[in-house]
Design a protein around this motif. Structure first.
Motif, short mmCIF file in Angstrom:
data_model
loop_
_atom_site.label_atom_id
_atom_site.label_comp_id
_atom_site.label_asym_id
_atom_site.label_seq_id
_atom_site.Cartn_x
_atom_site.Cartn_y
_atom_site.Cartn_z
N GLN A 40 6.74 -23.83 15.65
CA GLN A 40 7.70 -22.89 16.22
C GLN A 40 6.92 -21.84 17.00
OE1 GLN A 40 9.83 -21.96 12.35
NE2 GLN A 40 11.55 -21.72 13.75
N VAL A 41 7.53 -21.32 18.06
CA VAL A 41 6.93 -20.21 18.80
C VAL A 41 7.95 -19.08 18.85
CG1 VAL A 41 5.83 -19.44 20.93
CG2 VAL A 41 5.60 -21.83 20.20
N ILE A 42 7.62 -17.97 18.20
CA ILE A 42 8.55 -16.85 18.08
C ILE A 42 7.78 -15.56 18.34
CG2 ILE A 42 10.16 -15.62 16.56
CD1 ILE A 42 10.31 -18.26 14.93
N ASP A 43 8.25 -14.78 19.30
CA ASP A 43 7.63 -13.48 19.61
C ASP A 43 6.12 -13.62 19.81
OD1 ASP A 43 10.09 -12.22 19.44
OD2 ASP A 43 9.85 -11.77 17.31
N ASN A 44 5.73 -14.64 20.58
CA ASN A 44 4.32 -14.87 20.91
C ASN A 44 3.47 -15.31 19.73
OD1 ASN A 44 3.86 -14.80 23.65
ND2 ASN A 44 3.44 -12.61 23.73
N ILE A 45 4.09 -15.71 18.63
CA ILE A 45 3.36 -16.24 17.48
C ILE A 45 3.69 -17.72 17.33
CG2 ILE A 45 2.98 -16.08 15.00
CD1 ILE A 45 2.08 -13.59 16.36
N ILE A 46 2.65 -18.55 17.18
CA ILE A 46 2.86 -19.96 16.88
C ILE A 46 2.82 -20.14 15.37
CG2 ILE A 46 2.04 -22.32 17.19
CD1 ILE A 46 0.65 -21.47 19.73
N TYR A 47 3.88 -20.75 14.84
CA TYR A 47 3.97 -21.08 13.41
C TYR A 47 3.84 -22.59 13.25
CZ TYR A 47 5.91 -16.36 12.86
OH TYR A 47 6.12 -15.00 12.88
N ALA A 48 3.22 -23.00 12.14
CA ALA A 48 3.06 -24.43 11.85
C ALA A 48 3.41 -24.69 10.39
CB ALA A 48 1.62 -24.87 12.14
N SER A 49 3.95 -25.87 10.13
CA SER A 49 4.29 -26.26 8.76
C SER A 49 3.03 -26.40 7.93
CB SER A 49 5.05 -27.58 8.77
OG SER A 49 5.08 -28.16 7.48
N LEU A 50 2.97 -25.67 6.82
CA LEU A 50 1.80 -25.72 5.95
C LEU A 50 1.62 -27.11 5.35
CD1 LEU A 50 -0.45 -23.95 4.64
CD2 LEU A 50 1.09 -23.68 2.70
N ASN A 51 2.70 -27.72 4.88
CA ASN A 51 2.59 -29.06 4.30
C ASN A 51 2.11 -30.07 5.33
OD1 ASN A 51 4.07 -27.69 2.18
ND2 ASN A 51 4.55 -29.71 1.39
N ASP A 52 2.62 -29.96 6.56
CA ASP A 52 2.17 -30.88 7.61
C ASP A 52 0.68 -30.74 7.86
OD1 ASP A 52 4.77 -31.74 7.89
OD2 ASP A 52 5.14 -30.71 9.79
N GLU A 92 14.83 -20.69 15.76
CA GLU A 92 14.30 -20.08 16.98
C GLU A 92 12.93 -20.68 17.33
OE1 GLU A 92 13.01 -15.68 18.73
OE2 GLU A 92 13.87 -15.84 16.72
N GLY A 93 12.71 -20.94 18.61
CA GLY A 93 11.39 -21.35 19.07
C GLY A 93 10.98 -22.77 18.77
N LEU A 94 11.94 -23.65 18.47
CA LEU A 94 11.57 -25.03 18.14
C LEU A 94 11.29 -25.87 19.38
CD1 LEU A 94 13.90 -26.03 15.17
CD2 LEU A 94 11.43 -25.68 15.15
N ASN A 95 11.85 -25.53 20.51
CA ASN A 95 11.65 -26.32 21.72
C ASN A 95 10.45 -25.80 22.50
OD1 ASN A 95 13.97 -27.90 21.25
ND2 ASN A 95 15.27 -26.26 22.05
N ARG A 114 24.79 -18.44 12.43
CA ARG A 114 23.89 -17.33 12.75
C ARG A 114 22.55 -17.50 12.03
NH1 ARG A 114 28.27 -12.65 11.37
NH2 ARG A 114 29.56 -12.73 13.28
N MET A 115 22.62 -17.93 10.77
CA MET A 115 21.39 -18.17 10.03
C MET A 115 20.55 -19.25 10.68
SD MET A 115 20.96 -20.06 6.42
CE MET A 115 21.19 -21.56 7.37
N LEU A 116 21.19 -20.33 11.14
CA LEU A 116 20.46 -21.41 11.80
C LEU A 116 19.83 -20.93 13.10
CD1 LEU A 116 22.83 -24.46 11.25
CD2 LEU A 116 20.57 -24.10 10.23
N GLU A 117 20.53 -20.09 13.85
CA GLU A 117 19.95 -19.55 15.08
C GLU A 117 18.66 -18.78 14.79
OE1 GLU A 117 22.90 -17.24 17.05
OE2 GLU A 117 24.24 -18.96 17.43
#
Length: 402
Positions: free
Chosen positions: A272-284, A235-238, A228-231
């Motif tokens: 990642q794209v979750i609830d219409n928000i794009i997230y990006a790795s800060l270190n990347d 989320e939103g990786l694809n 459940r934690m992994l889900e």
């Protein structure tokens, strides 16, 4: 977060005994002899297929056997890729800090007194747990982990919250009362963690309305909660998004000011794209920025200057050859971040997240987007081409060029 303000610029500038049931991999979860018809069969088979949990040498899984603290710790870390040999764990160990009694940053050297010779220590899993912040010594009486003790549900809530980067929200006062009949059994400092784990769908109450924080968990229950934690985490990786890094540098050379502007497509930034928000790795993003500085800049940058507080899940970052006052301060689960230069408080469009130990920053709100990339990681979005443009803005200190 006042401790961030003390001494950081100077600090950065200087900057096999295997337990049964965790070894002896079984090829294919469907071959486990005691799972047929079990309520957690699907989840356990998926976990075994993914490689972060194994069966016993005799081909069984023993789903109803209690799981120990050590076993759960290894299982959790393996599931989120924070293995002893991972680059992320090495990064955390190299940059880990804590606060001394005066609130100044000092090297983080966590210690549990009863772990010498234990397999969790000898295989490197303990260091991964400590430096990632999944295990905090002060949570345990006398800093004794008691690794073979069966893990309780409140501990699972705590560790899975940490894996999801929820230390900050879990540390805030809980609004109202927890909706459990036995809420008095949940220690005050744990209430936020229980609340966050339930909100994330990792742990759930029982049909009688109780939570039973001190109830121990079985191996099957542990696998289901980690699934459940992994889900929630994954989320939103694809997605199919093109990322363009736009490098802009302001500099002053021989008395004249100038700007360099270059841009490149990159596949080096995890999104990642979750609830219409794009997230990006800060270190990347910082890694890509440094590469662009080296390629196009008037001045070289060696690496990202960082510090990592495992307990608070806080991070500071800045390019190492930028003059004093150009450090940024971030925290998992918090939408506020700070710029050290003037102590200004800034806001992301959503709280940051955690993905496999990486801090994920919200860079674009697709419901209120701009086509132009802006500073402070505000990405520009082109819906026709599914292109995200990120501005990598480097301010060369004026005194470097005169």
């Amino acid at each position: 977060m006042k401790h961030w303000k003390k001494g950081l610029c100077g600090l950065l500038a200087a900057v096999l005994m295997v337990p049964a049931g965790l070894a002896a991999p079984v090829s294919g979860g469907k071959n486990l002899s005691d799972l047929e018809g079990h309520w957690a069969q699907k989840e356990v088979e998926a976990a075994v297929a993914s490689g972060w949990v194994d069966g016993y040498p005799d081909g069984s899984f023993k789903p109803e056997k209690s799981i120990t603290r050590a076993e759960f710790t290894k299982m959790l870390l393996d599931a989120i890729h924070l293995t002893p040999d991972s680059e992320t764990v090495a990064w955390m160990k190299e940059n880990a800090l804590t606060d001394d009694i005066w609130g100044n940053p000092t090297e983080y050297t966590p210690k549990l007194y009863d772990m010498s010779g234990h397999w969790l220590t000898s295989q490197g899993w303990l260091d991964a747990a400590l430096y990632s912040g999944m295990v905090v010594p002060d949570d345990y009486n006398g800093k004794n982990f008691r690794p073979e003790k069966a893990i309780a549900r409140y501990e699972i809530a705590l560790m899975t919250d940490r894996a999801l980067g929820l230390v900050y929200p879990a540390s805030q006062p809980v609004e109202g009362e927890l909706p459990f009949t036995d809420k008095e059994e949940i220690l005050d400092w744990m209430k936020g963690y229980v609340n966050e784990s339930v909100k994330a769908g990792v742990l759930k109450g029982y049909p009688d309305g109780s939570f039973q924080p001190n109830k121990t968990s079985t191996r099957a229950e542990a696998v289901v909660m980690i699934q459940r934690m992994l889900e929630e985490m994954e989320e939103g990786l694809n997605h199919d998004i093109t990322v363009v890094a736009r490098y802009k540098e302001n500099y002053k050379e021989h008395g004249e000011e100038g700007t360099i502007l270059q841009e490149e497509e990159t596949d080096q930034i995890q999104l990642q794209v979750i609830d219409n928000i794009i997230y990006a790795s800060l270190n990347d993003m910082y890694d890509v920025e440094i590469d662009l500085i080296k390629k196009y800049g008037k001045e070289s940058a060696d690496k990202l200057g960082v510090a990592w507080w495992p307990i608070q899940q806080e991070m500071i970052a800045g390019i190492t050859n930028v003059s004093s006052g150009s450090l940024y301060y971030y925290q998992m689960g918090n939408e506020i971040y700070y710029w050290e230069s003037n102590g200004s408080e800034k806001m992301f469009c959503a709280p940051t997240r955690a993905l496999y130990g990486e801090l994920m920053v919200p860079v674009c709100d697709l419901s209120h987007y701009s086509r132009e990339a802006q500073d402070e990681w505000k990405g520009g979005w082109d819906p026709e081409t599914n292109t995200l443009t990120l501005l990598m803005y480097y301010r060369v200190p004026p005194e470097r060029y005169s």
